[in-house]
Design a protein around this motif. Structure first.
Motif, PDB file in Angstrom:
ATOM      1  N   ASP A  79      -1.891  22.272   4.837  1.00 57.66           N
ATOM      2  CA  ASP A  79      -3.072  22.442   3.999  1.00 57.66           C
ATOM      3  C   ASP A  79      -3.508  21.075   3.492  1.00 57.66           C
ATOM      4  N   VAL A  80      -4.764  20.730   3.760  1.00 58.14           N
ATOM      5  CA  VAL A  80      -5.325  19.462   3.304  1.00 58.14           C
ATOM      6  C   VAL A  80      -6.324  19.768   2.190  1.00 58.14           C
ATOM      7  N   TYR A  81      -6.019  19.293   0.989  1.00 56.10           N
ATOM      8  CA  TYR A  81      -6.883  19.485  -0.174  1.00 56.10           C
ATOM      9  C   TYR A  81      -7.639  18.195  -0.469  1.00 56.10           C
ATOM     10  N   THR A  82      -8.929  18.322  -0.744  1.00 48.97           N
ATOM     11  CA  THR A  82      -9.722  17.160  -1.144  1.00 48.97           C
ATOM     12  C   THR A  82     -10.593  17.529  -2.341  1.00 48.97           C
ATOM     13  N   ASN A  83     -11.127  16.511  -2.954  1.00 50.15           N
ATOM     14  CA  ASN A  83     -12.041  16.652  -4.068  1.00 50.15           C
ATOM     15  C   ASN A  83     -13.422  16.992  -3.511  1.00 50.15           C
ATOM     16  N   ASP A  84     -13.540  18.179  -2.921  1.00 53.66           N
ATOM     17  CA  ASP A  84     -14.772  18.716  -2.343  1.00 53.66           C
ATOM     18  C   ASP A  84     -15.358  17.814  -1.250  1.00 53.66           C
ATOM     19  N   ASP A  85     -14.477  17.099  -0.543  1.00 50.07           N
ATOM     20  CA  ASP A  85     -14.916  16.210   0.538  1.00 50.07           C
ATOM     21  C   ASP A  85     -14.515  16.839   1.877  1.00 50.07           C
TER      22      ASP A  85
END
Length: 146
Positions: A79-85
């Motif tokens: 799972d790759v989480y980003t700041n809405d990017d």
């Protein structure tokens, strides 16, 4: 077997320069790497200021191969989480696939066969203004016959 695989996947990720560059971790200390590359399904400290963040974990669908008892199939989710990017999440996911898909990785203490991509998809996250993209990889590893 699977426990060693966790360690080796983590080692590959934390030592790959292109991956670390995408994560903004090129010069990060080990403690920071541990917070941003996690071996767990539910990452701790999930906050926008701690992103991007990658968590990876084995799911129960793996197990001993039905045709060869010396092979264990491990299915891992990344799972790759980003700041809405969205673009950054996809780039990081692409790098994970480049590192593992179609490769016979040189793992320490784990003998494996070719790893393959199984699926990719957007995932939900409870954190507002964040984005999560998931990659599923199949690792076939050799069990010790002794």
């Amino acid at each position: 077997m699977t426990t060693n695989l966790y360690s080796e996947i983590h080692r590959v990720l934390r030592t790959d320069k292109p991956f670390l560059d995408l994560m903004g971790l090129a010069d990060a200390k080990p403690a920071v790497l541990g917070k941003r590359i996690q071996k767990r399904a539910q990452p701790t400290g999930l906050a926008l200021e701690g992103m991007p963040l990658v968590s990876f974990y084995a799911i129960p669908r793996g197990g001993a191969d039905l045709n060869n008892y010396l092979v264990y199939n491990a299915i891992f989710m990344f799972d790759v989480y980003t700041n809405d990017d969205v673009s950054l999440a996809l780039d990081i996911s692409d790098r994970i696939v480049e590192l593992f898909h179609g490769e016979i990785n040189r793992f320490i203490g784990v003998e494996n066969f070719e790893t393959r991509l199984m699926a990719q998809h957007e995932s939900t996250t409870d954190l507002q203004d964040s984005y999560c993209f998931t990659t599923t990889l199949h690792f076939a590893i050799t069990l010790d016959d002794e």
